[in-house]
Design an enzyme around this catalytic site. Structure first.
Site, short mmCIF file in Angstrom:
data_model
loop_
_atom_site.label_atom_id
_atom_site.label_comp_id
_atom_site.label_asym_id
_atom_site.label_seq_id
_atom_site.Cartn_x
_atom_site.Cartn_y
_atom_site.Cartn_z
N ASP A 1 0.82 -1.22 0.00
CA ASP A 1 0.00 0.00 0.00
C ASP A 1 0.85 1.26 0.00
O ASP A 1 0.35 2.35 -0.26
CB ASP A 1 -0.88 0.03 1.25
N CYS A 2 2.10 1.13 0.35
CA CYS A 2 2.96 2.30 0.51
C CYS A 2 3.82 2.60 -0.71
O CYS A 2 4.60 3.54 -0.68
CB CYS A 2 3.85 2.11 1.74
#
Lengths: 807, 807
Positions: free
Chosen positions: A483-484
């Protein structure tokens, strides 16, 4: 250093000191009523939704840490103490907390009195039981007071900690027949209430926090237990609590047990009052009657244990390696169940007020849960698939109560679609329930747009194909599994979401990881199509997979390892030509799981690079070298200090992909070694470094660039649980469900020279005895007959199949 | 019972015990940097926005209450204590906290050592000063350690208490030259940092909370102060704090003072590093240099006092009644300033994370603030009016940082438009700045839709006219001033907003209160139009007002008092025919302020009913009888337990309307009596009942139906402050600004037989000496000359005008 030990026979972890390096918790409940409880009694309870139906109040990030919970106080001739040590921290003669399967038992003793508190949520009951057993171990009679305590949350956990101008005026309770009823907001739009009762005559009670504690006092200074006399207070606004006072006398050697019940009840909206302003209490009375005697309470506890016997019977191993056995047979499966129940909502790191169910999270959680309760897995699959869009993309999260997609976060996480295929395939392999593929499932929760689940899988499969970039590799969108890694966001303002703010539609940023997923998961889509007789579709899929694999070899290989991505500008991410972030773990695992570069010898090369550049004694870091500066074109991953979280932390969730990859190339010793570095039972001896619970996985262990290398964070709720169970059960021990039978294909360190797996699936039992000398490629016998290959065909329900495997 | 006393000379409230019935707080700062501080040192600091730029961490609804803040710890030969009593609660030989104008001084002593902590935010400086003065009052030399302490918030206060899975990994600090720099998230998208420094050599420091406190300890058990030795810890994740250790030696009688500075600094985005990973610190070094010596610190403190001298000089009274004088001259005006600065964001009841600026709130806050800093009032008026819609309605709230309307809450509070007229009129009367009416102001923040402010007022005036119901009375919309009277909402689900959920567009529910507002505020619109030469518009307005008044007399009078409203079904609300909620306070006040029924004798009748049915020793309740059940057709007002909040609590905000109404009918004794019941200085002696600060108003005092009748809640941030100041200064003492001069029209109890008001306005000073025998209708002289009527014309700037008034 250890702060306790495993008791495998009892399926418990035994904590022998209150002074652990962090609160070590357990979960109560497996259906609708849940509790979190630390080893000193801290934590809270809720019904179904940790945000909207929070029963008791808990303060995160408190000083002191983990202050507040279900406290039992003893005033023994003026000496005040608690069996859980907190809140008084009065020194105990003995202390022991046992975290078991859905229960926790906290036992303390002082001055010849032992108090043992058993906390559990019974099967099919919306209540938490606190059974308090008191034993006089001295040789003189003892008379003392016992006080219960818990603090009510005003239902909505978020509102409870923000809206004081209203909330401090609305608290209401009733006290009837010694039971305390919490009814804040019941007068208006709530039709539910809580009750805290006890199966004994009470000497007094309190419901007003300031009366019980004394204004300005800490829990440790609580006025009523110190005075030895309840205030019989009725809360009006401020802070409603529940406390009972019991007067107890014990002869030498005598024991008495009391059952306290914290229940959640609902009434019909149009029949919720017994009298004006008085709650209808039928439900509570029935509930309390179920626990009127100690025998009833103990019988309910036995039911709970039987429930867990059943759950954990589907996969067991006996290897003689106790750490391996306890992880496989008990704790890893237990964590999978908790992860499935909680998703990412409520832990000691997640407040229960934030995220909904993740499309990706839940699909992965299924992998570790599907063999436990397949029918619940089926329901979850339908829920997840219903939040998919017609183009195959999906809401990244949905709300568990409404089952609707979360609009704030929206779609565009381009790995999401493929996880659905993986989850459905796992379910079909476990159950043989091909009929699920014909279920009509809506798109975007719109029934008018329903299609078969198989059609959903087609949309999933086609989504990465339809969204490819300049190198023919899948576009990453907002992010993929990581997600990062935000290649299209370019966030510059504090507080902005790295995923959803100002997303650009570049059509350039590609993910080699998603390509690897496509290669690894795509074949299951092809297999399902073929089994449904659609050979053309299967062939189309297989051709697409081959094309993708070729694209990875051509554009996704950096020379020594797989690239991670191409960014918005078409630059490489995860390449030797980058000054930082040269190598990332995720594509190495998943590309090899997808068979990319295995024949070409690239796989072993990549895995060697992983060990050399990412390996540490505490596990494999996510990337290396860590980013020392923020890169607006890479996003959140570069926002963390080096060594933490995605920026070169050890993400225990993706370590298993490398372990599976090692089994793909047959390197059993490396696979086994990687497994032991991150697996909690193997880290128990360094608990002072690891800090978190030695019986469950944490999301992250700080990496080699971190100041606190080896320290874990975010225990319990992480996809780590399911992926590690898949890895150890299906790839190391090597027993995995397939469409037509069990694959038996061990690949585990030679150290584990002999073991027996007992697997119950589709009604039959398989007893698989393995003799192992390392490496891979077992020779099998089934019921004494030698068979070719690694497949043990499914047998008739009720049968017992004896399998031997020699590696 | 009292817990302190007023020191009017010093403009301070002196708290003489730590054991007040609630934390009694003060505000530091009047521009951009703010702090909240309780009498024992609890509270927190922020820059501009209490949600987005929270500097230090504070826990609401904590156990113990008000634990955590700016703590100074002394280890004097192993004896550990704090001058603020908390957190250690070590008994002190003396304790005193003085809350003054923008500063607080906490002094404690023990064993011959006195420690005095002066906290303030200097004028034009973005920092909070903690000046610690230590005096050896014994006759032997003393050597001891002093430890500072505060805990950093990770900037966004909401994220700080929810997002632990991320936040526990990101904390970062630097320690350079004894100053501690908080730089969490500075590496990525923040260009601002905090510094905590001291103007002395330090013996050690700590920045890691677990090191300072010891893991699992409370603030009272802090390890470092007890050990007498700092850990020199550098935080990496978890919880960054700031603590300095100073070694101090004092001869008998000697004093030393140290200045600790908590500063907020910003750097240019493209020049924020001194070296890789090292914050540019020029700003911090400049800031610390300003407080390098004690003389510099004391000079800044003097500047602050001078600033307040100036502010409070615009309106003063000497009456010989010390409670009256101290409220008017000091505390009521001070609270008005705080209310203006904070709106409803940050108090010990408001977390600073919730509401934006209210259209209604801010317009009312202006009334009590406009004479203090008129230029800031002007700016606020433009901000408010910019959120108005073209039809005259308005966003109910807007965000202070963006000045944009809040879409979640939206519009439809039908009293909102009229408040703008009231605020603008007050500003024009104070300043004579008619030019503001020609300012071009956008609608809905859209510059392309700008119109003159006068046009905005026209839209405001016309909104109630254009939105009338079956009786010709204004439609109420979502709610009027009473946010909890929701006649179109019909909410049935817990957690729904009572104001914004499922609103019906009935076109039936009418508010007599808004009609009263129209009558009371409308004439200011007509007057402004006439003064701009638009007689036709003035006449149109006046005719509309007369029409509205007639409609109230015809449809809004219940026989003994004014009705409150007609509901969705056209049924009466606030009528003798209702079983509960027969009479409501709001329309009685505002209809009479609008002159409705005054000539007809209805006004006195209504005010008699108010006293008879709503009056209590603690003030006037909002309605009677209290609602005992939830009425879905009335909304939130019926959601509260009887006697609390809007359901028959004493709302100190609307009591002044009745007081003004009493002056309208000339009943000075009743007006004076009502004033004293709710005004804090008059309630000081019953502080054990009232519980909250005796120097500022609270929003609510529990009503006669409540279990805790007389107990206050929600102190500080309430429109109560401005309305009570308007009432006492303009209607009781009777000196109010008008367009052409000061109206002098006293109406105050005969008990206040003589007083002098000193009023500075438009550059001239008016010294008004009143001789009062009760009742109303003063005879005036101006500079010795008798004048007709009650108007004292404005004099030239610089002049001093002597006025006498005899009642």
């Amino acid at each position: 250093m250890q702060f306790g030990h495993f008791d495998d026979e009892a399926r418990e972890y035994v904590i022998t000191t209150p002074h652990t390096p962090y609160p070590w918790i357990n979960y109560l409940g497996a259906q609708d009523f849940f509790g979190l409880v630390s080893h000193t009694g801290g934590g809270y309870s809720f019904y179904r939704d940790a945000k909207l139906r929070r029963l008791t109040r808990y303060r995160y990030n408190n000083v002191p840490v983990d202050d507040g919970g279900r406290y039992f106080s003893i005033n023994d001739g003026g000496d005040v103490w608690s069996p859980g040590f907190r809140p008084y921290k009065t020194e105990l003669d003995s202390f022991e907390t046992r975290h078991g399967m859905g229960y926790t038992r906290i036992t303390g003793s002082r001055n010849g009195l032992e108090a043992s508190v058993l906390l559990f949520v019974p099967v099919d009951v919306n209540a938490e039981i606190h059974r308090v057993e008191l034993t006089n171990t001295s040789d003189a009679p003892k008379s003392f007071s016992l006080f219960s305590f818990l603090e009510f949350n005003l239902w909505n956990a978020e509102d409870d900690q923000t809206n004081y101008q209203r909330n401090l005026s609305i608290g209401e309770v009733e006290v009837v027949d010694g039971a305390i009823y919490h009814k804040t907001e019941y007068r208006e739009r709530r039709d539910h209430y809580a009750v805290y009762g006890v199966n004994a005559e009470i000497a007094g009670f309190d419901t007003d926090r300031d009366t019980f504690l004394g204004f300005g006092n800490g829990f440790d200074e609580a006025a009523v237990p110190h005075a030895g006399k309840a205030g019989d207070s009725i809360a009006s606004g401020w802070y409603p609590i529940a406390s009972h006072q019991l007067e107890v006398t014990l002869e030498p050697g005598e024991s008495k047990a009391f059952t306290f019940v914290l229940g959640y009840l609902e009434n019909p909206r149009d029949d919720k009052w017994e009298a004006p302003g008085v709650i209808r209490k039928d439900g509570a009375r029935e509930l309390l009657a179920k626990f009127a005697t100690d025998e009833q309470t103990l019988a309910e506890f036995e039911k709970l244990n039987a429930y867990w016997d059943g759950l954990l019977g589907s996969y067991t191993v006996e290897s003689g390696h106790e750490k391996l056995d306890r992880m496989v047979n008990i704790w890893n499966q237990y964590q999978c169940m908790v992860t499935y129940n909680m998703s990412r909502s409520a832990s000691f790191f997640e407040t229960g007020m934030g995220r909904g169910m993740g499309f990706r999270d839940s699909s992965q959680d299924l992998l570790g849960f599907v063999h436990l309760v397949p029918e619940r897995a089926r329901e979850r699959i339908i829920d997840i698939a219903s939040t998919q869009f017609e183009d195959g993309s999906a809401y990244h999260q949905y709300q568990p109560l409404t089952k609707r997609g979360n609009h704030t976060l929206g779609s565009g996480f381009n790995d999401d679609p493929l996880w659905l295929i993986l989850g459905v395939a796992a379910y079909v392999k476990e159950t043989g329930d091909f009929a699920i593929l014909d279920e009509m499932v809506p798109f975007d929760n719109d029934d008018s747009k329903a299609a078969s689940l198989m059609e959903h899988l087609k949309r999933s499969f086609d989504h990465p194909l339809n969204n490819r970039g300049p190198h023919g590799l899948p576009l990453i969108g907002r992010a993929d599994w990581n997600d990062c890694l935000n290649l299209n966001c370019f966030s510059t303002e504090p507080g902005e979401s790295f995923q959803t703010t100002g997303n650009r539609t570049g059509g350039v940023a590609e993910s080699i990881f998603i390509a690897g997923m496509f290669a690894a998961i795509g074949p299951d889509y092809a297999a399902l199509a073929r089994r449904r007789g659609d050979d053309a579709e299967a062939e189309r899929a297989e051709a697409a997979i081959e094309e993708m694999k070729a694209a990875v070899i051509e554009h996704g290989w950096d020379g020594e390892w797989f690239l991670r991505a191409y960014d918005y500008f078409g630059n490489k991410v995860g390449s030797a030509e980058n000054p930082e972030g040269q190598i990332w773990i995720e594509p190495q695992g998943f590309c090899i799981m997808g068979g990319i570069g295995v024949e070409e010898g690239l796989a072993e090369k990549a895995l060697d690079a992983v060990e050399e550049r990412l390996g540490t004694d505490h596990g494999i870091v996510l990337l290396n070298p860590a980013y020392t500066e923020y890169h607006v074109e890479l996003g959140e991953v570069t926002s963390y200090p080096p060594g933490y979280k995605e920026n070169a932390g050890i993400f225990c969730h993706n370590n298993p992909w490398v372990i599976i990859a090692e089994t793909v190339v047959g390197r059993s010793e490396q696979a086994w070694d990687h497994y032991k570095r991150i697996t909690p039972a193997y880290r128990e001896e360094i608990s002072e470094v690891h800090r978190l619970e030695p019986y469950v996985y944490a999301q992250m262990i700080a990496g080699k660039d971190a100041v606190r290398h080896g320290e874990a964070k975010n225990s319990w709720l992480t996809g780590t649980a399911s992926w590690n169970f898949v890895t150890v059960s299906q790839y190391l021990l090597g027993v995995r469900a397939d469409y037509d039978g069990l694959v038996v294909d061990p690949c585990i360190g030679a150290e584990v020279s002999e073991y027996t797996v007992r697997r119950v699936i589709r009604g039959a039992t398989y007893v698989i005895t393995v003799t192992n000398s390392g490496g891979k490629g077992a020779t099998l016998t089934v019921n004494g007959e030698a068979v070719e290959g690694s497949l043990v065909p499914y047998a008739a329900p009720g049968s017992v199949v004896e399998v031997t495997a020699t590696v």
